[in-house]
Design a protein around this motif. Structure first.
Motif, PDB file in Angstrom:
ATOM      1  N   ILE A  75       0.847  -1.191   0.000  1.00 59.21           N
ATOM      2  CA  ILE A  75       0.000   0.000   0.000  1.00 59.21           C
ATOM      3  C   ILE A  75       0.884   1.244   0.000  1.00 59.21           C
ATOM      4  N   PHE A  76       0.372   2.321  -0.592  1.00 58.65           N
ATOM      5  CA  PHE A  76       1.137   3.554  -0.695  1.00 58.65           C
ATOM      6  C   PHE A  76       0.171   4.709  -0.876  1.00 58.65           C
ATOM      7  N   PRO A  77       0.589   5.942  -0.557  1.00 64.29           N
ATOM      8  CA  PRO A  77      -0.323   7.085  -0.631  1.00 64.29           C
ATOM      9  C   PRO A  77      -0.823   7.342  -2.049  1.00 64.29           C
ATOM     10  N   HIS A  78      -2.094   7.687  -2.164  1.00 64.56           N
ATOM     11  CA  HIS A  78      -2.656   8.070  -3.459  1.00 64.56           C
ATOM     12  C   HIS A  78      -1.978   9.358  -3.923  1.00 64.56           C
ATOM     13  N   PRO A  79      -1.581   9.423  -5.193  1.00 62.81           N
ATOM     14  CA  PRO A  79      -0.825  10.595  -5.645  1.00 62.81           C
ATOM     15  C   PRO A  79      -1.618  11.890  -5.707  1.00 62.81           C
ATOM     16  N   THR A  80      -2.942  11.796  -5.777  1.00 63.22           N
ATOM     17  CA  THR A  80      -3.737  13.025  -5.935  1.00 63.22           C
ATOM     18  C   THR A  80      -4.833  13.203  -4.887  1.00 63.22           C
ATOM     19  N   ILE A  81      -5.231  12.128  -4.196  1.00 62.37           N
ATOM     20  CA  ILE A  81      -6.317  12.224  -3.214  1.00 62.37           C
ATOM     21  C   ILE A  81      -5.726  12.137  -1.809  1.00 62.37           C
ATOM     22  N   GLU A  82      -5.878  13.192  -1.065  1.00 61.03           N
ATOM     23  CA  GLU A  82      -5.285  13.255   0.269  1.00 61.03           C
ATOM     24  C   GLU A  82      -5.926  12.222   1.203  1.00 61.03           C
ATOM     25  N   ASN A  83      -5.057  11.572   2.013  1.00 65.57           N
ATOM     26  CA  ASN A  83      -5.467  10.578   3.009  1.00 65.57           C
ATOM     27  C   ASN A  83      -6.100   9.325   2.404  1.00 65.57           C
ATOM     28  N   GLN A  84      -5.852   9.100   1.116  1.00 67.42           N
ATOM     29  CA  GLN A  84      -6.303   7.874   0.460  1.00 67.42           C
ATOM     30  C   GLN A  84      -5.096   7.012   0.102  1.00 67.42           C
ATOM     31  N   LEU A  85      -5.328   5.696   0.099  1.00 64.77           N
ATOM     32  CA  LEU A  85      -4.253   4.765  -0.232  1.00 64.77           C
ATOM     33  C   LEU A  85      -4.541   4.062  -1.555  1.00 64.77           C
ATOM     34  N   GLN A  86      -3.475   3.653  -2.214  1.00 60.63           N
ATOM     35  CA  GLN A  86      -3.576   2.739  -3.349  1.00 60.63           C
ATOM     36  C   GLN A  86      -2.803   1.467  -3.008  1.00 60.63           C
ATOM     37  N   TRP A  87      -2.964   0.461  -3.839  1.00 62.70           N
ATOM     38  CA  TRP A  87      -2.316  -0.813  -3.548  1.00 62.70           C
ATOM     39  C   TRP A  87      -1.957  -1.527  -4.844  1.00 62.70           C
ATOM     40  N   ARG A  88      -1.041  -2.471  -4.719  1.00 61.13           N
ATOM     41  CA  ARG A  88      -0.633  -3.315  -5.840  1.00 61.13           C
ATOM     42  C   ARG A  88       0.051  -4.558  -5.275  1.00 61.13           C
ATOM     43  N   THR A  89       0.099  -5.615  -6.066  1.00 67.39           N
ATOM     44  CA  THR A  89       0.737  -6.858  -5.663  1.00 67.39           C
ATOM     45  C   THR A  89       2.184  -6.867  -6.146  1.00 67.39           C
ATOM     46  N   VAL A  90       3.101  -7.222  -5.255  1.00 67.96           N
ATOM     47  CA  VAL A  90       4.515  -7.298  -5.624  1.00 67.96           C
ATOM     48  C   VAL A  90       5.013  -8.723  -5.420  1.00 67.96           C
ATOM     49  N   PHE A  91       5.983  -9.108  -6.248  1.00 67.73           N
ATOM     50  CA  PHE A  91       6.522 -10.464  -6.249  1.00 67.73           C
ATOM     51  C   PHE A  91       8.029 -10.449  -6.043  1.00 67.73           C
ATOM     52  N   TYR A  92       8.478 -11.439  -5.267  1.00 70.99           N
ATOM     53  CA  TYR A  92       9.903 -11.668  -5.039  1.00 70.99           C
ATOM     54  C   TYR A  92      10.213 -13.119  -5.377  1.00 70.99           C
ATOM     55  N   LYS A  93      11.479 -13.407  -5.683  1.00 71.01           N
ATOM     56  CA  LYS A  93      11.878 -14.793  -5.897  1.00 71.01           C
ATOM     57  C   LYS A  93      13.292 -15.004  -5.395  1.00 71.01           C
ATOM     58  N   GLY A  94      13.593 -16.274  -5.106  1.00 75.49           N
ATOM     59  CA  GLY A  94      14.924 -16.627  -4.641  1.00 75.49           C
ATOM     60  C   GLY A  94      14.997 -18.114  -4.355  1.00 75.49           C
ATOM     61  N   SER A  95      16.183 -18.597  -4.071  1.00 82.99           N
ATOM     62  CA  SER A  95      16.336 -20.009  -3.737  1.00 82.99           C
ATOM     63  C   SER A  95      15.792 -20.300  -2.344  1.00 82.99           C
ATOM     64  N   ASN A  96      15.715 -19.266  -1.489  1.00 81.53           N
ATOM     65  CA  ASN A  96      15.148 -19.388  -0.152  1.00 81.53           C
ATOM     66  C   ASN A  96      14.732 -17.998   0.311  1.00 81.53           C
ATOM     67  N   LEU A  97      14.210 -17.913   1.525  1.00 81.46           N
ATOM     68  CA  LEU A  97      13.709 -16.627   2.015  1.00 81.46           C
ATOM     69  C   LEU A  97      14.819 -15.602   2.198  1.00 81.46           C
ATOM     70  N   ARG A  98      16.016 -16.061   2.512  1.00 80.25           N
ATOM     71  CA  ARG A  98      17.123 -15.122   2.729  1.00 80.25           C
ATOM     72  C   ARG A  98      17.561 -14.433   1.436  1.00 80.25           C
ATOM     73  N   SER A  99      17.268 -15.058   0.310  1.00 82.15           N
ATOM     74  CA  SER A  99      17.789 -14.545  -0.961  1.00 82.15           C
ATOM     75  C   SER A  99      16.722 -13.880  -1.824  1.00 82.15           C
ATOM     76  N   LEU A 100      15.559 -13.578  -1.258  1.00 80.24           N
ATOM     77  CA  LEU A 100      14.465 -13.017  -2.053  1.00 80.24           C
ATOM     78  C   LEU A 100      14.830 -11.662  -2.657  1.00 80.24           C
ATOM     79  N   GLN A 101      14.505 -11.503  -3.936  1.00 79.05           N
ATOM     80  CA  GLN A 101      14.705 -10.244  -4.645  1.00 79.05           C
ATOM     81  C   GLN A 101      13.436  -9.920  -5.429  1.00 79.05           C
ATOM     82  N   LYS A 102      13.013  -8.658  -5.398  1.00 79.36           N
ATOM     83  CA  LYS A 102      11.811  -8.260  -6.124  1.00 79.36           C
ATOM     84  C   LYS A 102      12.024  -8.439  -7.629  1.00 79.36           C
ATOM     85  N   PHE A 103      11.027  -9.012  -8.307  1.00 79.41           N
ATOM     86  CA  PHE A 103      11.166  -9.183  -9.757  1.00 79.41           C
ATOM     87  C   PHE A 103       9.957  -8.672 -10.543  1.00 79.41           C
ATOM     88  N   PHE A 104       8.834  -8.379  -9.847  1.00 82.93           N
ATOM     89  CA  PHE A 104       7.682  -7.894 -10.613  1.00 82.93           C
ATOM     90  C   PHE A 104       6.746  -7.120  -9.700  1.00 82.93           C
TER      91      PHE A 104
END
Length: 317
Positions: free
Chosen positions: A110-139
């Motif tokens: 979640i992150f602040p809406h760029p034009t509407i005050e006190n509103q939030l926007q959201w999006r899904t983010v993905f990470y990958k790695g061989s294990n949890l210690r090595s996760l890197q954002k990819f999309f």
């Protein structure tokens, strides 16, 4: 395989079916968490293996806030505690899968809406790695889309479950498309994914929480369906359906758990009392499955149910 599809079923119709079937879950239990400063842990994943240890990802949040972190927990006696040395993420509603031998982890940012005050926007983010210690954002998914999920299919291609809202999806409907590999995952592919037909009326909504590759190549989808009542209270139910990735056909939605199946407990707000948010399903050899879920946006519980995907693997209706 042809999946028989009937009329669009509302939450009310699904509840009637569920109550008449009398397939009651059993062994409800609360997951106990420590080491998070007294904050709530809810909307968890099912346990998964990381470096030889069973781990649960959970949404950690103060009762009066929507700003959360995802932590990774391991079991210590009867309690789940954060695993030392692992990262935490400023995300909501974690999920995981495995593709091409790598761990895929994600959640809602979640992150602040760029034009509407006190509103939030959201999006899904993905990470990958061989294990949890090595996760890197990819999309990073489209702005405004939660419940974006990936699954590797029998031919190694990738199934993509989407959940547009607004002009295309209303309050939230499930879409599906297929790509050859993760390299082909783009915003355009997600936004152009066709909606699955006849799943939700416009006044209600739903989404995919976890996808399972069934033995016959179908996708077993664990998700939620939700509605408002006349007082504005939210009602979320745990549901499943099967999807044929070759044809795009899907089965009817069926409920597998409702709030009354779980132990009594607190709610984040009065309008969230009747909320079950499907987290993950662990299928077991004895024909049952453990369902892990967020309850009333305040805690995490687990129940055991008849495996809801067996009927699709056997070719039943």
């Amino acid at each position: 395989m042809v999946l028989k599809k009937g009329e669009v079923k509302t939450c009310s119709m699904l509840l009637d079916e569920y109550r008449k079937a009398d397939r009651k879950p059993f062994l409800p239990s609360k997951l106990q968490f420590a080491g998070v400063g007294g904050k709530d842990v809810y909307n968890i994943t099912a346990p998964f293996e990381d470096e030889g240890e069973q781990v649960i990802a959970g949404r950690v949040e103060s009762r009066d806030s929507e700003h959360s972190e995802v932590h990774f927990f391991v079991q210590l006696g009867e309690t789940w505690v954060p695993k030392a040395g692992l990262p935490s993420f400023q995300l909501q509603d974690p999920f995981f899968t495995r593709i091409d031998g790598e761990l895929i982890f994600g959640g809602v940012e979640i992150f602040p809406h760029p034009t509407i005050e006190n509103q939030l926007q959201w999006r899904t983010v993905f990470y990958k790695g061989s294990n949890l210690r090595s996760l890197q954002k990819f999309f990073t998914g489209p702005i405004g889309m939660k419940d974006l999920r990936l699954i590797q299919l029998k031919d190694r291609s990738i199934g993509v479950l989407t959940r547009p809202q607004g002009k295309k999806g209303g309050r939230g409907k499930i879409g599906f498309t297929r790509i050859p590999s993760l390299a082909h995952l783009t915003l355009e592919v997600i936004e152009e994914a066709p909606l699955l037909p006849g799943q939700f009326i416009d006044e209600e909504w739903g989404g995919a929480n976890e996808a399972h590759l069934l033995s016959n190549g179908l996708i077993g989808v664990l998700g939620h369906i939700a509605c408002f009542d006349h007082q504005g209270n939210r009602h979320y139910y745990s549901m499943v359906f099967a999807l044929d990735p070759d044809t795009g056909e899907c089965s009817d939605i069926g409920l597998i758990a409702v709030r009354a199946d779980f132990l009594k407990g607190p709610a984040k707000r009065s309008d969230l009392v009747d909320v079950v948010f499907s987290g993950g399903l662990v299928r077991k050899p004895d024909g049952t499955a453990d369902l892990y879920a967020g309850i009333s946006d305040a805690e995490a519980q687990r129940i055991t149910i008849p495996d809801p995907f067996t009927i699709f693997e056997k070719g039943g209706e």
